[in-house]
Structure formats: C-alpha cells, structure tokens
Design a protein around this motif. Structure first.
Motif, PDB file in Angstrom:
ATOM      1  N   MET A 142     -38.923 -43.207   6.389  1.00 32.41           N
ATOM      2  CA  MET A 142     -38.180 -43.893   7.436  1.00 32.41           C
ATOM      3  C   MET A 142     -38.792 -45.278   7.632  1.00 32.41           C
ATOM      4  N   THR A 143     -37.940 -46.254   7.777  1.00 30.70           N
ATOM      5  CA  THR A 143     -38.406 -47.630   7.957  1.00 30.70           C
ATOM      6  C   THR A 143     -38.911 -47.834   9.387  1.00 30.70           C
ATOM      7  N   PRO A 144     -39.699 -48.880   9.609  1.00 29.95           N
ATOM      8  CA  PRO A 144     -40.122 -49.172  10.982  1.00 29.95           C
ATOM      9  C   PRO A 144     -38.921 -49.385  11.919  1.00 29.95           C
ATOM     10  N   PHE A 145     -37.873 -50.028  11.412  1.00 30.13           N
ATOM     11  CA  PHE A 145     -36.679 -50.231  12.240  1.00 30.13           C
ATOM     12  C   PHE A 145     -36.020 -48.890  12.563  1.00 30.13           C
ATOM     13  N   GLY A 146     -35.984 -47.998  11.579  1.00 34.24           N
ATOM     14  CA  GLY A 146     -35.440 -46.663  11.799  1.00 34.24           C
ATOM     15  C   GLY A 146     -36.246 -45.887  12.824  1.00 34.24           C
ATOM     16  N   MET A 147     -37.579 -46.044  12.784  1.00 35.83           N
ATOM     17  CA  MET A 147     -38.440 -45.383  13.781  1.00 35.83           C
ATOM     18  C   MET A 147     -38.182 -45.956  15.177  1.00 35.83           C
ATOM     19  N   PHE A 148     -38.007 -47.267  15.262  1.00 35.30           N
ATOM     20  CA  PHE A 148     -37.702 -47.913  16.538  1.00 35.30           C
ATOM     21  C   PHE A 148     -36.374 -47.384  17.089  1.00 35.30           C
ATOM     22  N   HIS A 149     -35.360 -47.327  16.236  1.00 36.50           N
ATOM     23  CA  HIS A 149     -34.048 -46.801  16.624  1.00 36.50           C
ATOM     24  C   HIS A 149     -34.174 -45.355  17.114  1.00 36.50           C
ATOM     25  N   THR A 150     -34.934 -44.546  16.386  1.00 35.58           N
ATOM     26  CA  THR A 150     -35.123 -43.145  16.759  1.00 35.58           C
ATOM     27  C   THR A 150     -35.829 -43.026  18.104  1.00 35.58           C
ATOM     28  N   ALA A 151     -36.838 -43.847  18.325  1.00 34.25           N
ATOM     29  CA  ALA A 151     -37.568 -43.804  19.599  1.00 34.25           C
ATOM     30  C   ALA A 151     -36.651 -44.158  20.766  1.00 34.25           C
ATOM     31  N   ILE A 152     -35.847 -45.195  20.600  1.00 29.86           N
ATOM     32  CA  ILE A 152     -34.892 -45.580  21.643  1.00 29.86           C
ATOM     33  C   ILE A 152     -33.921 -44.441  21.916  1.00 29.86           C
ATOM     34  N   SER A 153     -33.436 -43.825  20.858  1.00 29.53           N
ATOM     35  CA  SER A 153     -32.478 -42.730  20.993  1.00 29.53           C
ATOM     36  C   SER A 153     -33.100 -41.546  21.730  1.00 29.53           C
ATOM     37  N   LEU A 154     -34.331 -41.221  21.394  1.00 28.47           N
ATOM     38  CA  LEU A 154     -35.008 -40.102  22.062  1.00 28.47           C
ATOM     39  C   LEU A 154     -35.208 -40.374  23.546  1.00 28.47           C
ATOM     40  N   VAL A 155     -35.589 -41.589  23.892  1.00 26.59           N
ATOM     41  CA  VAL A 155     -35.742 -41.956  25.305  1.00 26.59           C
ATOM     42  C   VAL A 155     -34.411 -41.801  26.030  1.00 26.59           C
ATOM     43  N   ALA A 156     -33.338 -42.265  25.405  1.00 28.32           N
ATOM     44  CA  ALA A 156     -32.014 -42.158  26.019  1.00 28.32           C
ATOM     45  C   ALA A 156     -31.631 -40.698  26.229  1.00 28.32           C
ATOM     46  N   VAL A 157     -31.816 -39.867  25.221  1.00 26.37           N
ATOM     47  CA  VAL A 157     -31.447 -38.455  25.329  1.00 26.37           C
ATOM     48  C   VAL A 157     -32.275 -37.761  26.417  1.00 26.37           C
ATOM     49  N   ILE A 158     -33.560 -38.017  26.437  1.00 26.05           N
ATOM     50  CA  ILE A 158     -34.419 -37.406  27.460  1.00 26.05           C
ATOM     51  C   ILE A 158     -33.976 -37.850  28.847  1.00 26.05           C
ATOM     52  N   ALA A 159     -33.653 -39.131  29.012  1.00 26.46           N
ATOM     53  CA  ALA A 159     -33.181 -39.633  30.311  1.00 26.46           C
ATOM     54  C   ALA A 159     -31.851 -38.986  30.688  1.00 26.46           C
ATOM     55  N   GLY A 160     -30.945 -38.828  29.719  1.00 29.38           N
ATOM     56  CA  GLY A 160     -29.661 -38.199  29.998  1.00 29.38           C
ATOM     57  C   GLY A 160     -29.812 -36.749  30.427  1.00 29.38           C
ATOM     58  N   VAL A 161     -30.658 -36.012  29.713  1.00 39.14           N
ATOM     59  CA  VAL A 161     -30.908 -34.615  30.075  1.00 39.14           C
ATOM     60  C   VAL A 161     -31.578 -34.541  31.449  1.00 39.14           C
ATOM     61  N   ALA A 162     -32.521 -35.439  31.704  1.00 37.21           N
ATOM     62  CA  ALA A 162     -33.192 -35.462  33.015  1.00 37.21           C
ATOM     63  C   ALA A 162     -32.185 -35.727  34.135  1.00 37.21           C
ATOM     64  N   ALA A 163     -31.259 -36.651  33.911  1.00 40.85           N
ATOM     65  CA  ALA A 163     -30.234 -36.942  34.917  1.00 40.85           C
ATOM     66  C   ALA A 163     -29.360 -35.709  35.155  1.00 40.85           C
ATOM     67  N   LEU A 164     -28.975 -35.041  34.086  1.00 39.52           N
ATOM     68  CA  LEU A 164     -28.146 -33.842  34.239  1.00 39.52           C
ATOM     69  C   LEU A 164     -28.878 -32.739  34.992  1.00 39.52           C
ATOM     70  N   VAL A 165     -30.151 -32.548  34.675  1.00 39.48           N
ATOM     71  CA  VAL A 165     -30.931 -31.504  35.341  1.00 39.48           C
ATOM     72  C   VAL A 165     -31.136 -31.846  36.817  1.00 39.48           C
TER      73      VAL A 165
END
Length: 163
Positions: A1-24
């Motif tokens: 995975m490229t550094p840009f791909g890792m950055f994209h993945t990290a952003i996505s994970l933060v978003a998903v965790i925030a979305g799940v936290a909001a739902l909970v």
C-alpha cells in the motif's frame, strides 16, 4: 500500500469510527454533533482522496461509489441544514448519512478482505461470493438501522446534540 493509500485508509477509518460513535451515542448521524461533523468531513476527505487512487489503471466502480457518496452526503446535509424536503427533511438527512456509512463498508470490506490475513486473504476480490454475502448482510443491517431511525423520528424523539 502506498503512503497515499495509507493516508486515505486512516481518514476512512476515522470517519467510520465517528459515524458508528454517533449512531451509538445519538442514534443518528447529524452534523449538529461533534461525532457527526467528524464523520461528515472525514467521509468527504475519504471520497476526495479515493478519487485519486487507481488500482486497475483508470476510473472505475470505486470512483463511482465515491461520487455517489458525495452526492448523498450533499443531499443529506442540505436536508439537515435547510429543511429542503419540508417535514421529510430529517428523514432524508438521517437515512442519507446512514446510507453513506453503508457505502464505506463496500470498499472497506473489499480492500481489507483482499489483503488480510496476509498470504491467505478472506476474499479473492470484488466478485468473491463470500464478500458479496457479507456486503449483503451489511445492507440488511443498514435497512434495519434506517427503519429504527425512522421509527424514532416518527415517535418525535429529537436529536440530543452536544456542541
């Protein structure tokens, strides 16, 4: 995975965790909450960065999903902030934001499952029947969650937001 791909993945994970936290915590995703705002902007950043990732040489299904997600986010945001759809606006916003969380699951499961565990990934690729079944289960979870959110709104329960 490229550094840009890792950055994209990290952003996505933060978003998903925030979305799940909001739902909970709030039973819905809304930009009136800090988790909802983090989800919204993280998802925007995830989609925009995803548009610059080309695994198979060109524009493809993942790019269409990113654009679709941005459109649904925009509709949900306008519904939330401007009551564009009248009395249906909160429904449109809540279901729209939840739909975008489901959209996160598609590339998340596809990319993770095609790489993990290393050497023996869970899925062979986007066409793997097991992956399709897992995405189908996630879609059913989305439908049940959307129905519960709709019932909650119909019962007159307001969003209890934190600044």
């Amino acid at each position: 995975m490229t550094p840009f791909g890792m950055f994209h993945t990290a952003i996505s994970l933060v978003a998903v965790i925030a979305g799940v936290a909001a739902l909970v915590r709030y039973k819905e995703i809304a930009t009136a909450t800090s988790a909802g705002r983090l989800y919204f902007w993280g998802t925007v950043a995830s989609c925009v960065t995803g548009l610059f990732i080309f695994h198979h040489g060109g524009f493809g299904v993942p790019h269409v999903l990113a654009i679709t997600t941005l459109v649904v986010l925009a509709v949900a945001y306008v519904a939330e902030k401007h009551a564009t759809f009248g009395h249906l606006s909160r429904y449109v916003a809540v279901v729209g934001y939840s739909l975008t969380l489901f959209f996160h699951m598609i590339p998340g499961l596809t990319e993770t499952g095609a790489r993990v565990p290393v050497g023996h990934p869970l899925f062979t690729g986007p066409e793997d029947p097991t992956l399709r079944a897992v995405v189908g289960v996630c879609f059913l979870v989305f439908l049940v969650g959307a129905w519960l959110q709709i019932m909650r709104i119909r019962a007159g329960r307001p969003l209890v937001a934190s600044p």
